[in-house]
Scaffold this motif. Structure first.
Motif, PDB file in Angstrom:
ATOM      1  N   ARG B  95       0.845  -1.191   0.000  1.00 48.51           N
ATOM      2  CA  ARG B  95       0.000   0.000   0.000  1.00 48.51           C
ATOM      3  C   ARG B  95       0.873   1.230   0.000  1.00 48.51           C
ATOM      4  O   ARG B  95       1.768   1.381   0.833  1.00 48.51           O
ATOM      5  CB  ARG B  95      -0.938   0.030   1.209  1.00 48.51           C
ATOM      6  CG  ARG B  95      -2.030   1.113   1.115  1.00 48.51           C
ATOM      7  CD  ARG B  95      -2.869   1.175   2.358  1.00 48.51           C
ATOM      8  NE  ARG B  95      -2.226   1.971   3.394  1.00 48.51           N
ATOM      9  CZ  ARG B  95      -2.434   1.788   4.696  1.00 48.51           C
ATOM     10  NH1 ARG B  95      -3.226   0.836   5.118  1.00 48.51           N
ATOM     11  NH2 ARG B  95      -1.830   2.562   5.584  1.00 48.51           N
ATOM     12  N   GLY B  99      -0.984   9.375  -2.650  1.00 46.26           N
ATOM     13  CA  GLY B  99      -1.996   9.112  -3.668  1.00 46.26           C
ATOM     14  C   GLY B  99      -3.381   9.094  -3.072  1.00 46.26           C
ATOM     15  O   GLY B  99      -3.567   8.969  -1.868  1.00 46.26           O
ATOM     16  N   SER B 100      -4.383   9.171  -3.947  1.00 45.05           N
ATOM     17  CA  SER B 100      -5.755   9.288  -3.464  1.00 45.05           C
ATOM     18  C   SER B 100      -6.366   7.955  -3.069  1.00 45.05           C
ATOM     19  O   SER B 100      -7.159   7.881  -2.139  1.00 45.05           O
ATOM     20  CB  SER B 100      -6.623   9.941  -4.536  1.00 45.05           C
ATOM     21  OG  SER B 100      -6.619   9.139  -5.710  1.00 45.05           O
ATOM     22  N   ALA B 101      -6.021   6.880  -3.760  1.00 46.67           N
ATOM     23  CA  ALA B 101      -6.723   5.616  -3.556  1.00 46.67           C
ATOM     24  C   ALA B 101      -6.237   4.860  -2.324  1.00 46.67           C
ATOM     25  O   ALA B 101      -7.037   4.318  -1.575  1.00 46.67           O
ATOM     26  CB  ALA B 101      -6.593   4.723  -4.778  1.00 46.67           C
ATOM     27  N   ARG B 102      -4.923   4.799  -2.142  1.00 50.13           N
ATOM     28  CA  ARG B 102      -4.326   4.041  -1.043  1.00 50.13           C
ATOM     29  C   ARG B 102      -4.803   2.591  -1.033  1.00 50.13           C
ATOM     30  O   ARG B 102      -4.951   1.978   0.005  1.00 50.13           O
ATOM     31  CB  ARG B 102      -4.622   4.685   0.309  1.00 50.13           C
ATOM     32  CG  ARG B 102      -4.295   6.162   0.373  1.00 50.13           C
ATOM     33  CD  ARG B 102      -2.814   6.414   0.374  1.00 50.13           C
ATOM     34  NE  ARG B 102      -2.541   7.846   0.483  1.00 50.13           N
ATOM     35  CZ  ARG B 102      -2.180   8.456   1.603  1.00 50.13           C
ATOM     36  NH1 ARG B 102      -2.033   7.745   2.713  1.00 50.13           N
ATOM     37  NH2 ARG B 102      -1.976   9.758   1.617  1.00 50.13           N
ATOM     38  N   GLN B 103      -5.024   2.047  -2.252  1.00 52.44           N
ATOM     39  CA  GLN B 103      -5.513   0.682  -2.299  1.00 52.44           C
ATOM     40  C   GLN B 103      -4.377  -0.299  -2.060  1.00 52.44           C
ATOM     41  O   GLN B 103      -3.209   0.036  -2.134  1.00 52.44           O
ATOM     42  CB  GLN B 103      -6.172   0.376  -3.662  1.00 52.44           C
ATOM     43  CG  GLN B 103      -5.191   0.071  -4.788  1.00 52.44           C
ATOM     44  CD  GLN B 103      -4.728   1.304  -5.502  1.00 52.44           C
ATOM     45  OE1 GLN B 103      -4.793   2.415  -4.998  1.00 52.44           O
ATOM     46  NE2 GLN B 103      -4.247   1.108  -6.713  1.00 52.44           N
ATOM     47  N   LEU B 104      -4.757  -1.530  -1.788  1.00 51.02           N
ATOM     48  CA  LEU B 104      -3.790  -2.607  -1.661  1.00 51.02           C
ATOM     49  C   LEU B 104      -3.529  -3.218  -3.035  1.00 51.02           C
ATOM     50  O   LEU B 104      -4.451  -3.439  -3.811  1.00 51.02           O
ATOM     51  CB  LEU B 104      -4.321  -3.691  -0.724  1.00 51.02           C
ATOM     52  CG  LEU B 104      -4.436  -3.297   0.758  1.00 51.02           C
ATOM     53  CD1 LEU B 104      -5.248  -4.319   1.519  1.00 51.02           C
ATOM     54  CD2 LEU B 104      -3.056  -3.141   1.372  1.00 51.02           C
TER      55      LEU B 104
END
Lengths: 113, 116
Positions: B95, B99-104
């Motif tokens: 992660r 950034g905006s998403a901070r997705q895995l």
């Protein structure tokens, strides 16, 4: 202490049908995510939301739509279901804090026949 | 974009023995987080351990520990005193800290079998 709740747990759809996968969280998390997991693979991001009214595409958004009208709910809509959408779908939520992990729901197994 | 690679699709270990699962990742970022998740047949995603990239000390959670090599972009998971309940699919995940998403971003997983 519900956490992230997904419904339904299982569903079989016919090609061309539509459905909505429900996801709700009770932790007041601002970030929510939809992932899909194909057999033998890791999870891939479909859509995400950083707060009510704000959504954005992930890595594999085609064939899906989302909305985020409240902090708690983040439904995933499949329009015109296709066999390629057969997968396990996970919803997750997260609060933006230094080292907090994402919390996952138990997944929805969806088969398109 | 970041990528996560798990080069061992399957591993097996004898009960009470130690096993190490490998994970490498590719990123140009200097600040990020790494995770190991366990997925048993029930499909639940269970967090096993996490590591902050800015910390040099390797994370430890009871029988689970990591070997984090930032320069080599390597993040392996060691399971000591393996138990039958450790049998599951294990995913390494990355992660970003920006950034905006901070997705895995997940690897493809390692299926661990524990032999009695």
């Amino acid at each position: 202490n519900a956490g992230v709740t997904q419904t339904p747990k299982f569903r079989i759809l016919k090609i061309g049908q539509s459905m909505t996968l429900q996801c709700t969280q009770d932790m007041n998390h601002n970030y929510m995510y939809w992932y899909r997991q194909d057999p033998g693979m890791g999870l891939k991001l479909i859509y995400y939301s950083v707060g009510a009214g704000i959504t954005d595409k992930g890595e594999v958004p085609n064939g899906y739509n989302v909305s985020r009208s409240t902090t708690e709910d983040f439904p995933l809509r499949l329009e015109l279901a296709a066999p390629s959408q057969t997968s396990v779908y996970f919803c997750a939520s997260w609060v933006r804090h230094i080292n907090q992990p994402q919390h996952f729901g138990d997944g929805t197994r969806l088969s398109i026949l | 974009a970041q990528t996560v690679t798990q080069s061992q699709p399957e591993m097996s270990v004898q009960e009470a023995e130690t096993v190490t699962l490998s994970c490498t990742y590719d990123t140009s970022e200097s600040d990020y987080y790494l995770f190991w998740y366990k997925q048993p047949p029930s499909r639940q995603m269970i967090l096993v351990i996490r590591q902050e990239a800015y910390k040099q000390q390797n994370a430890t959670e009871n029988r689970f520990s990591v070997n984090f090599q930032k320069a080599a972009k390597s993040f392996s998971l060691k399971i000591s005193d393996s138990q039958l309940g450790d049998a599951a699919m294990y995913f390494c995940a990355y992660r970003s800290a920006v950034g905006s998403a901070r997705q895995l971003t997940f690897g493809s997983g390692t299926q661990l079998t524990v032999l009695p």
